[in-house]
Design an enzyme around this catalytic site. Structure first.
Site, PDB file in Angstrom:
ATOM      1  N   HIS A 140      -1.157   7.000   2.189  1.00 51.28           N
ATOM      2  CA  HIS A 140      -1.443   6.402   0.878  1.00 51.28           C
ATOM      3  C   HIS A 140      -0.253   5.484   0.552  1.00 51.28           C
ATOM      4  O   HIS A 140       0.877   5.768   0.966  1.00 51.28           O
ATOM      5  CB  HIS A 140      -1.527   7.547  -0.143  1.00 51.28           C
ATOM      6  CG  HIS A 140      -1.990   7.147  -1.495  1.00 51.28           C
ATOM      7  ND1 HIS A 140      -1.155   6.538  -2.408  1.00 51.28           N
ATOM      8  CD2 HIS A 140      -3.176   7.282  -2.116  1.00 51.28           C
ATOM      9  CE1 HIS A 140      -1.823   6.321  -3.531  1.00 51.28           C
ATOM     10  NE2 HIS A 140      -3.059   6.760  -3.374  1.00 51.28           N
ATOM     11  N   ASP A 147       3.243  14.697   1.818  1.00 54.30           N
ATOM     12  CA  ASP A 147       2.494  14.238   0.649  1.00 54.30           C
ATOM     13  C   ASP A 147       1.281  15.159   0.528  1.00 54.30           C
ATOM     14  O   ASP A 147       0.310  15.024   1.272  1.00 54.30           O
ATOM     15  CB  ASP A 147       2.096  12.772   0.883  1.00 54.30           C
ATOM     16  CG  ASP A 147       1.070  12.289  -0.131  1.00 54.30           C
ATOM     17  OD1 ASP A 147       0.658  13.069  -1.001  1.00 54.30           O
ATOM     18  OD2 ASP A 147       0.676  11.116  -0.022  1.00 54.30           O
ATOM     19  N   GLN A 175      -3.539  15.608  -1.717  1.00 51.04           N
ATOM     20  CA  GLN A 175      -4.942  15.977  -1.438  1.00 51.04           C
ATOM     21  C   GLN A 175      -5.053  17.373  -0.831  1.00 51.04           C
ATOM     22  O   GLN A 175      -6.135  17.773  -0.399  1.00 51.04           O
ATOM     23  CB  GLN A 175      -5.594  14.952  -0.502  1.00 51.04           C
ATOM     24  CG  GLN A 175      -5.678  13.563  -1.063  1.00 51.04           C
ATOM     25  CD  GLN A 175      -6.595  13.464  -2.287  1.00 51.04           C
ATOM     26  OE1 GLN A 175      -7.419  14.350  -2.551  1.00 51.04           O
ATOM     27  NE2 GLN A 175      -6.437  12.401  -3.063  1.00 51.04           N
ATOM     28  N   LYS A 218      -4.962  16.091 -10.114  1.00 47.36           N
ATOM     29  CA  LYS A 218      -6.003  16.246  -9.090  1.00 47.36           C
ATOM     30  C   LYS A 218      -6.392  17.714  -8.928  1.00 47.36           C
ATOM     31  O   LYS A 218      -7.202  18.059  -8.083  1.00 47.36           O
ATOM     32  CB  LYS A 218      -5.505  15.692  -7.755  1.00 47.36           C
ATOM     33  CG  LYS A 218      -5.294  14.179  -7.764  1.00 47.36           C
ATOM     34  CD  LYS A 218      -4.832  13.703  -6.407  1.00 47.36           C
ATOM     35  CE  LYS A 218      -4.210  12.333  -6.461  1.00 47.36           C
ATOM     36  NZ  LYS A 218      -5.178  11.245  -6.500  1.00 47.36           N
ATOM     37  N   CYS A 269      -6.129   2.844  -1.813  1.00 49.03           N
ATOM     38  CA  CYS A 269      -4.653   2.753  -1.710  1.00 49.03           C
ATOM     39  C   CYS A 269      -4.177   3.033  -0.289  1.00 49.03           C
ATOM     40  O   CYS A 269      -3.106   3.612  -0.077  1.00 49.03           O
ATOM     41  CB  CYS A 269      -3.950   3.690  -2.679  1.00 49.03           C
ATOM     42  SG  CYS A 269      -4.225   3.277  -4.389  1.00 49.03           S
TER      43      CYS A 269
HETATM   44  N1  PMP Z   1      -0.981  10.540  -1.881  1.00 46.71           N
HETATM   45  C1  PMP Z   1      -2.274  10.770  -1.689  1.00 46.71           C
HETATM   46  C2  PMP Z   1      -2.726  11.266  -0.347  1.00 46.71           C
HETATM   47  C3  PMP Z   1      -3.184  10.540  -2.724  1.00 46.71           C
HETATM   48  O1  PMP Z   1      -4.489  10.755  -2.529  1.00 46.71           O
HETATM   49  C4  PMP Z   1      -2.711  10.099  -3.967  1.00 46.71           C
HETATM   50  C5  PMP Z   1      -3.664   9.829  -5.124  1.00 46.71           C
HETATM   51  N2  PMP Z   1      -4.741   9.027  -4.833  1.00 46.71           N
HETATM   52  C6  PMP Z   1      -1.342   9.891  -4.110  1.00 46.71           C
HETATM   53  C7  PMP Z   1      -0.512  10.132  -3.053  1.00 46.71           C
HETATM   54  C8  PMP Z   1      -0.769   9.394  -5.388  1.00 46.71           C
HETATM   55  O2  PMP Z   1      -0.948  10.298  -6.419  1.00 46.71           O
HETATM   56  P1  PMP Z   1      -0.549   9.870  -7.895  1.00 46.71           P
HETATM   57  O3  PMP Z   1      -1.366   8.655  -8.209  1.00 46.71           O
HETATM   58  O4  PMP Z   1      -0.918  11.051  -8.714  1.00 46.71           O
HETATM   59  O5  PMP Z   1       0.892   9.578  -7.866  1.00 46.71           O
END
Ligand code: PMP
Length: 411
Positions: free
Chosen positions: A122, A199, A202, A225, A365
């Site tokens: 991401h 990270d 998910q 999430k 993203c």
């Molecule tokens: N890493 C992953 C794998 C994600 O799916 C997301 C959220 N889409 C993020 C990081 C970023 O999370 P946040 O927008 O809450 O900072």
């Protein structure tokens, strides 16, 4: 087995209609819905003990401080962190990773060093490292993908070299659902004297996470999430690292003693929580963790595996659908990314919306990953504890309707 009908009653939003159709919320990888218990915790805080924390000498401040710190303890227990001091509250996963890249990264990465990532990052776990590398004259390298969209770990022991300083990876890919063997990767990094950051945005909402078993140095995730409010993220770090690292932001709360000449820092974790934190949302996040614990994370995972398998099976019956991610449900989380031959994912998303079905369409993203897959984006349905097989049926019918609408065919 989850009692999904009972769970659904806790989520007021699931009663609403969208364009005259019952809401089918399948955008959980972006953010989850919130149960009444979490909303009530927020309201209770504002209605009965709203106050600033840590410094107050009055009853409300003490109650708020206790609730805030209790939430930290619950987060620590939820991921089996050795102590609450290893938990830093941030705004989100993104800020947690930036904190590490700025503090640990700036102190430990130099010209010619290397940061190892994967091709499925991401942007949150990519941009902070690219910026660090640019500032320091370091390089970023990527572990590639196999055809089944799992990481290519052949020769993993050879990917590290003397200049590798950090290996950062997603626990679960938000675009394909792939679950990565983070224990193995963090273990290999440690054997080579390389730091590891996972990270977990998910993963933490969807499966049991044990940071001591993974044995990573850092683990990041977001409350929003996992049934909690927006505006709260978590950085877990090994105690010694937090002790060593310089503060991220400066200001109130993170200091011990301040003079006109300089300052000393507060104990961990408060050294990393400058200013008034997001008190209400952290407390409500504690209620979200209670809710998940009551269900049990193994049950959450089992439910998602079942519904994901059903979705793969039903969507897979459409002859012109392309499904991404590993087919084995053991190797994937509750994310189903797909494309329908010549339809644009945004067009699919728009038609689905008219059927009450909320999905995500686009690059999620993960632009470099989309380029690697040879697509501009995908349509993505992502599941959580309140989703049902009947909702998958609505999704499939809506995808068929999208095909029909754009092709004017009768299939
Ligand atoms: N890493 C992953 C794998 C994600 O799916 C997301 C959220 N889409 C993020 C990081 C970023 O999370 P946040 O927008 O809450 O900072």
């Amino acid at each position: 087995m989850l009692d999904v009908a009972r769970i659904r009653k806790d989520f007021p939003i699931l009663d609403r209609m969208v364009y005259g159709k019952p809401l089918v919320y399948l955008d959980n990888a972006a953010t989850s819905q919130k149960p009444r218990q979490v909303i009530d915790a927020l309201v209770r805080y504002y209605e009965t003990y709203n106050a600033n924390i840590h410094r107050a000498v009055h009853c409300l401040g003490e109650e708020a401080t206790a609730a805030y710190e209790e939430a930290r303890a619950r987060v620590a227990a939820f991921i089996n962190a050795p102590s609450p001091e290893c938990i830093v509250f941030t705004r989100n996963t993104t800020e947690a990773i930036n904190l590490v890249a700025y503090t640990w990264g700036r102190a430990n990465v130099s010209e010619g060093d290397e940061i190892l990532l994967t091709e499925m990052e991401h942007h949150s776990n990519l941009i902070p490292w690219q910026r660090l590398a640019q500032d320091k004259g370091a390089t970023v390298r990527y572990i590639g993908l196999r055809d089944d969209q799992t990481l290519d770990l052949n020769g993993l022991e050879n990917v590290f070299d003397a200049r590798t300083k950090m290996m950062a990876m997603p626990h679960v890919s938000n675009s394909m659902g792939t679950i990565n063997p983070v224990e193995k990767l963090a273990g290999e990094a440690r054997r080579h004297g390389v730091m590891s950051l996972v990270d977990g945005a998910q993963a933490a909402p969807h499966m049991k996470v044990d940071v001591q078993a993974i044995n990573c140095d850092f683990y990041a995730f977001s409350a929003h999430k996992m049934l909690g409010p927006t505006g709260v993220g978590v950085l877990y770090a090994r105690r010694e690292l937090l002790e060593e690292m310089e503060p991220f932001l400066g200001g109130g709360e993170m200091i011990r003693k301040v003079t006109f000449e300089g300052a000393t820092w507060n104990d961990i974790p408060w050294k990393f929580e400058a200013g008034t934190p997001n008190i209400a949302d952290v407390i409500a996040f504690g209620a979200a963790i209670d809710y998940l614990n009551e269900i049990g994370m193994d049950e959450v995972r089992a439910h998602e595996m079942e519904i994901t398998e059903y979705a793969l099976q039903q969507l897979g019956k459409l002859d012109d659908i392309i499904l991404y991610g590993p087919r084995d449900s053991q190797q994937r989380g509750g994310v189903v990314s797909f494309n329908v031959a010549d339809l644009h994912p945004h067009d699919i998303g728009t038609v689905l919306d008219r059927h009450g079905v909320a999905i995500r369409a686009g690059h999620h993203c993960t632009q470099p990953l989309m380029r690697r897959l040879g697509v501009s984006g995908t349509a993505r349905a992502s599941f959580y504890i309140y989703n049902t097989p009947q909702e998958v049926d609505v999704l499939v019918e809506a995808v068929k309707a999208a095909r029909k609408f754009f092709r004017n065919d009768t299939a």
